[in-house]
Write an enzyme that holds these catalytic residues in place. Structure first.
Site, short mmCIF file in Angstrom:
data_model
loop_
_atom_site.label_atom_id
_atom_site.label_comp_id
_atom_site.label_asym_id
_atom_site.label_seq_id
_atom_site.Cartn_x
_atom_site.Cartn_y
_atom_site.Cartn_z
N LYS A 1 -6.39 -12.52 6.99
CA LYS A 1 -6.68 -11.33 6.20
C LYS A 1 -8.17 -11.01 6.33
O LYS A 1 -9.00 -11.91 6.39
CB LYS A 1 -6.35 -11.58 4.72
CG LYS A 1 -6.10 -10.34 3.93
CD LYS A 1 -4.67 -9.87 4.08
CE LYS A 1 -4.41 -8.60 3.31
NZ LYS A 1 -3.02 -8.17 3.42
N GLY B 1 2.22 4.34 -4.89
CA GLY B 1 1.37 4.54 -3.71
C GLY B 1 2.23 4.68 -2.47
O GLY B 1 3.37 5.15 -2.53
P1 NAD Z 1 -1.44 1.98 -2.45
O1 NAD Z 1 -2.89 1.78 -2.71
O2 NAD Z 1 -1.00 3.09 -1.57
O3 NAD Z 1 -0.65 2.14 -3.84
C1 NAD Z 1 -0.95 1.46 -5.00
C2 NAD Z 1 -0.58 2.43 -6.13
O4 NAD Z 1 -0.64 1.73 -7.38
C3 NAD Z 1 -1.53 3.62 -6.25
O5 NAD Z 1 -0.76 4.81 -6.34
C4 NAD Z 1 -2.29 3.35 -7.54
O6 NAD Z 1 -2.69 4.54 -8.20
C5 NAD Z 1 -1.26 2.59 -8.34
N1 NAD Z 1 -1.79 1.74 -9.39
C6 NAD Z 1 -2.99 1.14 -9.48
N2 NAD Z 1 -3.08 0.44 -10.62
C7 NAD Z 1 -1.90 0.61 -11.27
C8 NAD Z 1 -1.37 0.14 -12.49
N3 NAD Z 1 -2.06 -0.66 -13.29
N4 NAD Z 1 -0.11 0.52 -12.82
C9 NAD Z 1 0.63 1.31 -12.02
N5 NAD Z 1 0.16 1.79 -10.86
C10 NAD Z 1 -1.07 1.43 -10.48
O7 NAD Z 1 -0.91 0.57 -1.90
P2 NAD Z 1 0.45 0.31 -1.13
O8 NAD Z 1 0.18 0.31 0.33
O9 NAD Z 1 1.53 1.15 -1.68
O10 NAD Z 1 0.71 -1.22 -1.52
C11 NAD Z 1 1.15 -1.55 -2.82
C12 NAD Z 1 1.25 -3.07 -2.94
O11 NAD Z 1 2.16 -3.57 -1.95
C13 NAD Z 1 -0.06 -3.83 -2.72
O12 NAD Z 1 -0.05 -4.99 -3.51
C14 NAD Z 1 0.01 -4.22 -1.27
O13 NAD Z 1 -0.78 -5.36 -0.97
C15 NAD Z 1 1.48 -4.52 -1.14
N6 NAD Z 1 2.00 -4.42 0.22
C16 NAD Z 1 1.88 -3.26 0.90
C17 NAD Z 1 2.39 -3.17 2.19
C18 NAD Z 1 2.33 -1.88 2.99
O14 NAD Z 1 3.05 -1.77 3.99
N7 NAD Z 1 1.53 -0.92 2.56
C19 NAD Z 1 3.01 -4.29 2.77
C20 NAD Z 1 3.14 -5.46 2.04
C21 NAD Z 1 2.62 -5.52 0.76
#
Ligand code: NAD
Length: 354
Positions: free
Chosen positions: A81, A183
């Site tokens: 990472k 998100g």
């Molecule tokens: P992102 O930043 O696009 O979305 C996160 C969302 O959560 C945002 O819309 C934000 O406004 C919202 N948020 C922040 N704090 C919050 C709260 N307290 N309550 C509710 N909503 C809140 O990120 P993402 O790419 O959608 O990833 C989301 C999670 O999934 C992360 O933990 C990431 O590590 C994990 N993840 C993502 C992927 C991927 O393909 N993007 C893969 C594996 C794991």
């Protein structure tokens, strides 16, 4: 590895590479947790950290999670990472990611980067000007690539289907799912769940996005805090990690937790606490592997059909893990860790070193 040992067997990282560059303002760290199964693969997070130590702690945790996730997903990758500290005030984003690209290049293929929270396709295109060891680039000629989030959402939906059948004897069209965070992944997950007939309750601080979910999916909107104790069947954490601590678990009414966020458990003992309350916790690093499968497909040149088939296999993998957990009398989180650690330990390079 015996399952009772797996819980305590956190492998030390192979290499920790701190970096800083005054010219671009880039400051952060790359952690190569393990390269036993292949290059350490895992995205780059751009986030506020109060100190270098805090950034390193986060990178260590996330890199270990990637090692487990990649091993469990049967990918020829180790785990790593990159964490970039979000500079205070205005900054030159292109210079920041060029700088990161230089550090990735210096690792000569031992680390492969991609997007994570706070970074996007455009950032990876900048990194690609400096190194080949990057994925999450725009797809070309029908090949895998681009934003991995829809694949992550598809894998979570597959897993949720299996978990709902296993725990509730029901299908998604019978249940209410609380999605925390709309998100990239959370919103795509809502689309899939809505199409599969699930009722949705959502929490998202960006009110326009929450309103769109209410409009498109008929979702009920509530605060993030309220969602954690709401009367839903399934909770899908899709924002940041650490959301499941003792207090949250004690207030949960959901019978199942299955979501995309990395490192949902605030500490390892929470897995048992969840089980003690009769909540089935689908291990995050198992169910959210869809994105890294797409990244692997892009980096290794697989076709779209192979990526899809491997993402769809996440549901079956969860079913196998639940069966092993029941057989061995451990929680699914420990069963999944044990399967992943066994694969890493069985890798040829590890055997040669032993
Ligand atoms: P992102 O930043 O696009 O979305 C996160 C969302 O959560 C945002 O819309 C934000 O406004 C919202 N948020 C922040 N704090 C919050 C709260 N307290 N309550 C509710 N909503 C809140 O990120 P993402 O790419 O959608 O990833 C989301 C999670 O999934 C992360 O933990 C990431 O590590 C994990 N993840 C993502 C992927 C991927 O393909 N993007 C893969 C594996 C794991």
């Amino acid at each position: 590895m015996p399952l009772d040992q797996a819980r305590h067997h956190a492998l030390p990282p192979e290499e920790v590479v701190p970096f800083s560059d005054d010219a671009s303002g880039a400051s952060g760290v790359i952690v190569l947790h393990s390269t036993a199964l292949g290059p350490a693969a895992g995205g780059c997070r751009l986030w506020h950290y109060a100190s270098d130590q805090q950034a390193t702690q986060d990178a260590l945790r996330l890199a270990e999670g990637m090692a487990l996730k990649n091993a469990l997903a049967d990918l020829p990758f180790g785990g790593g990472k990159a964490v970039l500290r979000l500079p205070e005030g205005p900054f030159d984003r292109e210079a920041l990611f060029r700088s990161l690209g230089g550090v990735v290049r210096s690792l000569r293929g031992r680390y492969v980067t991609a997007e994570d929270v706070g970074t996007g396709v455009a950032d990876m295109e900048v990194v690609a000007q400096e190194t080949h060891h990057v994925a999450g680039l725009p797809p070309r000629g029908g090949k895998p690539g681009g934003d991995p989030s829809p694949w992550t959402a598809l894998g979570v939906a597959q897993a949720m289907q299996v978990a709902v059948r296993h725990r509730l004897g029901a299908s998604l069209s019978d249940v209410t799912v609380g999605v925390q965070g709309l998100g990239h992944v959370g919103y795509a997950l809502c689309e899939l769940l809505h199409d599969m007939g699930a009722r949705l309750v959502v929490a998202e601080p960006r009110s326009e996005i929450a309103a769109r979910a209410a409009d498109r999916f008929g979702a009920m909107v509530m605060s993030s805090r309220a969602l954690l104790s709401a009367r839903v069947d399934v909770l899908a954490p899709c924002a940041l990690g650490g959301v499941l601590d003792a207090a949250t678990v004690d207030g949960l009414k959901a019978q199942l937790v299955c979501g995309a966020a990395n490192n949902q458990l605030a500490s390892e003992d929470v897995a048992e606490r969840l089980a003690g309350r009769g909540v089935l916790y689908a291990p995050d690093f198992l169910v959210n592997a869809g994105g890294i499968v797409n990244v692997a497909g892009e980096y290794l040149g697989w076709g779209a059909a192979e990526v899809r088939q491997r993402v769809m296999a996440i549901g079956r993998r969860l079913a196998d893990t639940l069966a092993r957990a029941e057989r061995d009398g451990v929680v699914p989180h420990q069963a999944a860790r044990a399967i992943a650690l066994d694969r890493i330990a069985a890798a040829p390079r590890v055997q040669a070193a032993a």
